[in-house]
Structure formats: structure tokens, C-alpha cells
Enzyme design. Structure first.
Site, PDB file in Angstrom:
ATOM      1  N   ASP A  13       0.343  -1.524   0.135  1.00 45.39           N
ATOM      2  CA  ASP A  13       0.047   0.155  -0.147  1.00 45.39           C
ATOM      3  C   ASP A  13       1.024   1.275   0.137  1.00 45.39           C
ATOM      4  O   ASP A  13       2.015   1.270  -0.036  1.00 45.39           O
ATOM      5  CB  ASP A  13      -1.302  -0.561   1.214  1.00 45.39           C
ATOM      6  CG  ASP A  13      -1.961   1.517   1.223  1.00 45.39           C
ATOM      7  OD1 ASP A  13      -3.207   1.189   0.406  1.00 45.39           O
ATOM      8  OD2 ASP A  13      -2.009   1.505   2.577  1.00 45.39           O
ATOM      9  N   ASP A  15      -0.066   4.963   0.830  1.00 40.89           N
ATOM     10  CA  ASP A  15      -0.674   6.053   1.334  1.00 40.89           C
ATOM     11  C   ASP A  15      -0.613   5.527   3.894  1.00 40.89           C
ATOM     12  O   ASP A  15      -1.681   4.402   3.306  1.00 40.89           O
ATOM     13  CB  ASP A  15      -1.637   7.159   1.851  1.00 40.89           C
ATOM     14  CG  ASP A  15      -2.332   7.615   0.665  1.00 40.89           C
ATOM     15  OD1 ASP A  15      -1.054   8.135   0.006  1.00 40.89           O
ATOM     16  OD2 ASP A  15      -2.710   7.174  -0.792  1.00 40.89           O
ATOM     17  N   ASP A 176      -1.194  -0.827   5.989  1.00 38.75           N
ATOM     18  CA  ASP A 176      -1.516   0.075   7.266  1.00 38.75           C
ATOM     19  C   ASP A 176      -3.364   0.204   7.847  1.00 38.75           C
ATOM     20  O   ASP A 176      -3.274   0.445   8.518  1.00 38.75           O
ATOM     21  CB  ASP A 176      -1.563   1.436   7.249  1.00 38.75           C
ATOM     22  CG  ASP A 176      -2.241   2.619   6.103  1.00 38.75           C
ATOM     23  OD1 ASP A 176      -2.665   2.102   5.341  1.00 38.75           O
ATOM     24  OD2 ASP A 176      -2.328   3.315   7.159  1.00 38.75           O
TER      25      ASP A 176
END
Length: 230
Positions: A13, A15, A176
Site C-alpha cells: 500500500d 498512503d 496500514d
């Protein structure tokens, strides 16, 4: 046998996993809000809203001030303003999280194939990866508008597995948030999570993953150790 033993590729991922982009969002969103006659909001407010794509983000931001009807009426104008502001500053305020480059370098050295899958629009993603020196690591990059559905739908992860001609069990997802974990579970991929990103205000410890890694370098070491032991 560990779920990581057969891993041959990783989907990472952007961001909140590789880059702290909240400062970019902050500048772009407040630029958009000013155009609409709204006051600025904080980075802390924005951190709770990112991760589910730009459309969701802009609707959430407008909903702080307006009812649903007014949000929809202003949505197209707001989205246009947001994209204009974001593209003008994309990457200028964002920073790499610790050991991201080292982690990606180690994964490549260990023979892993790498893909970046993000819900950020591809027109934002491609220049950002290049600006931060991350583009060199990834064979495949998908943004939130590259495919018909975005995370937490499994489609982007399934597409990468097909691109790499690997079964999902051999492709680990690293992210995240619960979005990443849900997409991985639905796709049949193992998943590792980092504790420092933006998980919609929820603790990452409440997210169903195969392990929490403090950095991407730790993720690389963990994957390598399971290969050594398997």
C-alpha cells in the site's frame, strides 16, 4: 508451516504504509475548502478519513459542514478543486516512513516481485512514486481508479496475482489499515500490517492480519526468515 513460507511477491500500500501523505492531503483539502467558503480543518481530522478513495474522502470532508443533499450538490465542484490543488503540490509535503527504501531494497534482493496497490487515483500515484524514488521498485502499480473496484474489494490484489502468475497464497499484502487486510483475506493472500499509518481511527491490533511489522525492513526480514526455515 507459516503462511509466509511460500511468499514470492508482495503487494504494498502507499498512503500510511510507505509515505506519510497527510500533510499533502491537508494542503489540498484546505485549498478546496477555501474555494467553497469553508474554514480549514486539521491533519488529525483528515487522518480519520483517508484510505477509502478520493470520492469517499471529499464527501466525508464536506459532511463536516453540510447535510447530504448539499454535499452531493457541491461534490463535482469540490472534487475538481481538490484534484487541482492536490496535483499542484503532490508529494511536496509528504515524507517517507522509516526504512521504506531499505525494506523495498531488501525485498528485491530476496527475489520478491513487488506491486503497489493504492486507493489513491493513478494520476496522483504515478508522479508521487517517481518523486519519492519508489517507482523503480514496482513492476505493477494500480491506483483506486485503475480497475472497476478498489480495496477492500479483492479485485486489485487478485489482478496482481494474475499479472505475476502466482497463486494468492504466494503473494503477501502489506498495508496500514483494515481496507488492506479485508482485501487480502478476500483474495486469499497472507497479510502483514504496519502500526503507524491511518486505520480510520481504529487500532491496527484489532485488524485481522498475519502479523504486525514495525517497518517494511522488518517485513522483508520476516519473510526471508520464513523462507529460510521452510
Amino acid at each position: 508451516m507459516s503462511v509466509l513460507a511460500g511468499v514470492r511477491a508482495a503487494i504494498i500500500d502507499l498512503d500510511g504504509t510507505m509515505l506519510d501523505t497527510i500533510p499533502d492531503f491537508h494542503v489540498a483539502i484546505n485549498g478546496m475548502r477555501a474555494e467553497l467558503g469553508l474554514g480549514p480543518i486539521t491533519q488529525e481530522q483528515i487522518a480519520l478519513m483517508v484510505g477509502k478513495g478520493s470520492e469517499n474522502l471529499i464527501r466525508s470532508v464536506l459532511a463536516l459542514d453540510w447535510d447530504a443533499e448539499r454535499v452531493e450538490a457541491a461534490f463535482a465542484q469540490a472534487m475538481d478543486a481538490y484534484q487541482r490543488h492536490y496535483l499542484s503540490i503532490n508529494g511536496n509535503y509528504s515524507t517517507l516512513f522509516p526504512q521504506v527504501i531499505e525494506g523495498l531494497t531488501a525485498m528485491k534482493a530476496n527475489g520478491l516481485r513487488l506491486a503497489c496497490v493504492t486507493n489513491k487515483p493513478i494520476s496522483f500515484t504515478t508522479p508521487l512514486l517517481k518523486l519519492k524514488g519508489l517507482d523503480q521498485f514496482f513492476e505493477v502499480v494500480y491506483g483506486g481508479d485503475s480497475l472497476p473496484r478498489k480495496k477492500p474489494d479483492p479485485l486489485p490484489l487478485q489482478t496482481v496475482c494474475a499479472d505475476f502468475d502466482l497463486p494468492p497464497s504466494q503473494v503477501v499484502a502489506i498495508g496500514d489499515s483494515s481496507n488492506d487486510a479485508q482485501a487480502a483475506r478476500a483474495a486469499g493472500c497472507p497479510v502483514l500490517t504496519v502500526p503507524y499509518g491511518y486505520n480510520h481511527g481504529e487500532s491496527i491490533h484489532e485488524t485481522d492480519s498475519d502479523g504486525i511489522v514495525t517497518t517494511l525492513l522488518e517485513a522483508a526480514s520476516l519473510i526471508r526468515s520464513h523462507h529460510t526455515n521452510s
